[in-house]
Structure formats: structure tokens, C-alpha cells
Scaffold this active site. Sequence first.
Site, PDB file in Angstrom:
ATOM      1  N   CYS A 107       0.770  -1.441  -0.240  1.00  0.00           N
ATOM      2  CA  CYS A 107      -0.331  -0.080  -0.424  1.00  0.00           C
ATOM      3  C   CYS A 107       0.789   1.446  -0.138  1.00  0.00           C
ATOM      4  CB  CYS A 107      -0.874  -0.173   0.533  1.00  0.00           C
ATOM      5  SG  CYS A 107      -2.429   1.021   0.911  1.00  0.00           S
ATOM      6  N   HIS A 108       0.621   2.242   0.884  1.00  0.00           N
ATOM      7  CA  HIS A 108       1.882   3.308   1.005  1.00  0.00           C
ATOM      8  C   HIS A 108       2.590   3.365   1.665  1.00  0.00           C
ATOM      9  CE1 HIS A 108      -2.627   5.097   0.100  1.00  0.00           C
ATOM     10  NE2 HIS A 108      -1.876   6.082  -0.264  1.00  0.00           N
TER      11      HIS A 108
END
Length: 182
Positions: A107-108
Amino acid sequence: MTDLSGKKIAFVATDGYEDSELTSPWEAVTAAGATAVLIAPEDGSIEGKNGHSQPVDLTTDAADAADYDALVLPGGVVNADHLRMDEKAVAFSKAFFEASKPVAAICHAAWTLIEAGVVKGRTLTSYPSLKTDLRNAGAEWVDEEVVVDQGFVTSRTPDDLPAFNAKVIEEIAEGKHSGQHA
């Protein structure tokens, strides 16, 4: 299932992590026999964006990458944004690349690795909003469920966790990768 007995896996996170992106890989590596250790910038416990709380085992100040076989970086916007501003977390993450050890980011979490200067020339994926950031840092961004580049495992979202976890276990079992570098 691959046996990870005797392997010690560092998870680096702070408040605001995506709950399942910590708990699911944690359960996968421990079920395979590894020891998981939660490392965070501060003592106590950290809380995920959906309310999961996890006790911190060690702070980034006290952690040494030499003590671990691999690194897992859970995502979450707030978590990743805070970690990329933490010099110790960034240096700790970079040390795994320097030692050719497996690293997994979902993800991030790639924000921390951009800050560590380790994505240039690498093929990876992430949450789609990081695509431009990663390309600007010299990475080749692709929109795939899971990407493995010389021991560096990346995925996009919690939907990708089954594939992510399988590749994380596989890469940890393989050990160091000569193509894994900072």
C-alpha cells in the site's frame, strides 16, 4: 507450507497503519514458524486506523537490521507518512536493502522506501496514488497484485494480502538476494 523456523522478521509501523496489512502478514509468518517483532518510533503500543492495537517490542532507536532476516512494512496513509519522517525508521529500512535481505511493502509503505532512496531502478507496485511519487524516484511502477524484484515484495491494497503473504514467505525462505541493494 514453507518452514520459517529460526527466522526473525521485523515489522515497522506506527499509529494509523492499515490493520490487516499488519495482522495478516504477521499471522502468515508466525504460522510458518518465524518470530515477528514489532518495531515503532515509540514504546507502548500502536493503533491501527480501524482500532487494532499492537504492543511495541522495540523502538527504532534500539533496533538493528543485523538482528533480523527480513523486513515487512505495513501500509496506511498516516503510518507511512509518519514513518518516512522518522530518520531511524528510514535508516533501519535502508539497512535491509544494503544487506541484501528480503523486504516487503504494501500500500502506502513505499513512501518510507522512497525516503530511504532504495526504489530507483526497481519494479514495484503500491497503492495507485503513489505511482507518480515512485516514478519520480526512479522506480518502474506496475499495477499488479504482487510484484517481486530480487527479494523486494510489493502489493497494492488489503485485497492483495493472500498473494502478498505467499510471496513474503517464499522470499524470506529463499534468504538473501544478491540483486537486492540500496
